[in-house]
Design a protein around this motif. Sequence first.
Motif, PDB file in Angstrom:
ATOM      1  N   GLY A 157      70.416  24.046 -26.214  1.00 45.66           N
ATOM      2  CA  GLY A 157      71.091  24.470 -27.433  1.00 45.66           C
ATOM      3  C   GLY A 157      72.207  23.544 -27.860  1.00 45.66           C
ATOM      4  O   GLY A 157      72.417  23.323 -29.062  1.00 45.66           O
ATOM      5  N   THR A 158      72.935  22.984 -26.903  1.00 45.37           N
ATOM      6  CA  THR A 158      74.033  22.067 -27.246  1.00 45.37           C
ATOM      7  C   THR A 158      73.498  20.826 -27.941  1.00 45.37           C
ATOM      8  O   THR A 158      74.053  20.374 -28.940  1.00 45.37           O
ATOM      9  N   PHE A 159      72.395  20.285 -27.436  1.00 44.05           N
ATOM     10  CA  PHE A 159      71.786  19.109 -28.066  1.00 44.05           C
ATOM     11  C   PHE A 159      71.343  19.433 -29.485  1.00 44.05           C
ATOM     12  O   PHE A 159      71.604  18.667 -30.421  1.00 44.05           O
ATOM     13  N   LEU A 160      70.654  20.570 -29.662  1.00 47.05           N
ATOM     14  CA  LEU A 160      70.182  20.949 -30.992  1.00 47.05           C
ATOM     15  C   LEU A 160      71.353  21.134 -31.947  1.00 47.05           C
ATOM     16  O   LEU A 160      71.302  20.682 -33.094  1.00 47.05           O
ATOM     17  N   LEU A 161      72.415  21.757 -31.484  1.00 47.77           N
ATOM     18  CA  LEU A 161      73.605  21.955 -32.311  1.00 47.77           C
ATOM     19  C   LEU A 161      74.213  20.616 -32.715  1.00 47.77           C
ATOM     20  O   LEU A 161      74.509  20.388 -33.894  1.00 47.77           O
ATOM     21  N   GLN A 162      74.402  19.722 -31.755  1.00 44.53           N
ATOM     22  CA  GLN A 162      74.994  18.415 -32.066  1.00 44.53           C
ATOM     23  C   GLN A 162      74.102  17.597 -32.990  1.00 44.53           C
ATOM     24  O   GLN A 162      74.582  16.960 -33.927  1.00 44.53           O
ATOM     25  N   LEU A 163      72.806  17.608 -32.739  1.00 43.60           N
ATOM     26  CA  LEU A 163      71.876  16.882 -33.596  1.00 43.60           C
ATOM     27  C   LEU A 163      71.883  17.470 -35.005  1.00 43.60           C
ATOM     28  O   LEU A 163      71.912  16.730 -36.000  1.00 43.60           O
ATOM     29  N   GLY A 164      71.869  18.788 -35.105  1.00 39.62           N
ATOM     30  CA  GLY A 164      71.910  19.449 -36.410  1.00 39.62           C
ATOM     31  C   GLY A 164      73.155  19.096 -37.191  1.00 39.62           C
ATOM     32  O   GLY A 164      73.087  18.799 -38.388  1.00 39.62           O
TER      33      GLY A 164
END
Length: 164
Positions: A107-114
Motif C-alpha cells: 500500500g505504501t508503494f501504491l500511495l507514493q506512486l499515485g
Amino acid sequence: MNATTEPTLPDRPIDRWFAKYGADHVNATNQKIHYIAVPLILWSVTALLWCIPVPGTLFRPGFWCALTMFAAWMFYFRASRVLGFGMLATFVAMSWINFWLYNTCGGTFLLQLGIGVFVVAWVAQFIGHKIEGAKPSFLTDLVYLLIGPAWVLAKSLRRFGLKY
C-alpha cells in the motif's frame, strides 16, 4: 439559416460538455498532453482512493475506490451507453492494476506512486494550458473533471470510426 439565427447546440448534455471542453483544448500540443495526462490523473486518483483504509474486516482495500468508480460510471452511462461501457472497461483495468500493485508492492508503494503520478500529470496539464492560452475547463465547472476522461475516450473511439 439566416444571419440572425443562432446555431443550434447539440441535443445531449455530453455533446455540449464536449463542445465546451473541446473549445478549451484546440492546440495540438495541449491535446497530446491531455491524451496522456488525463488517463494518468484518473489512474492516480483511483490509486489514492484504493489506499484509503477501511475500518473493520467486512471491506477490503479498494472499497472507496470501487464506490467512487461506480458513482462516476453512473454519470458516464447516463451520458452515453458507449462511453459508459468504455469507462467501465477503463475502471476495471485500473482496478486490476491497483489490486496487483497493492498486493505485489504494498500500500505504501501504491500511495507514493499515485501521489507522484498525480503531481507530474497535473504539472503537465497546466503546462498544456499555458501553451493553449486557456484556463482549464474545470475552473469554470467541476463537472469537467469527469468530462476530461470521457473526452479522451471519445477521441479514441472516433479514431476507430466509432460513435459515442
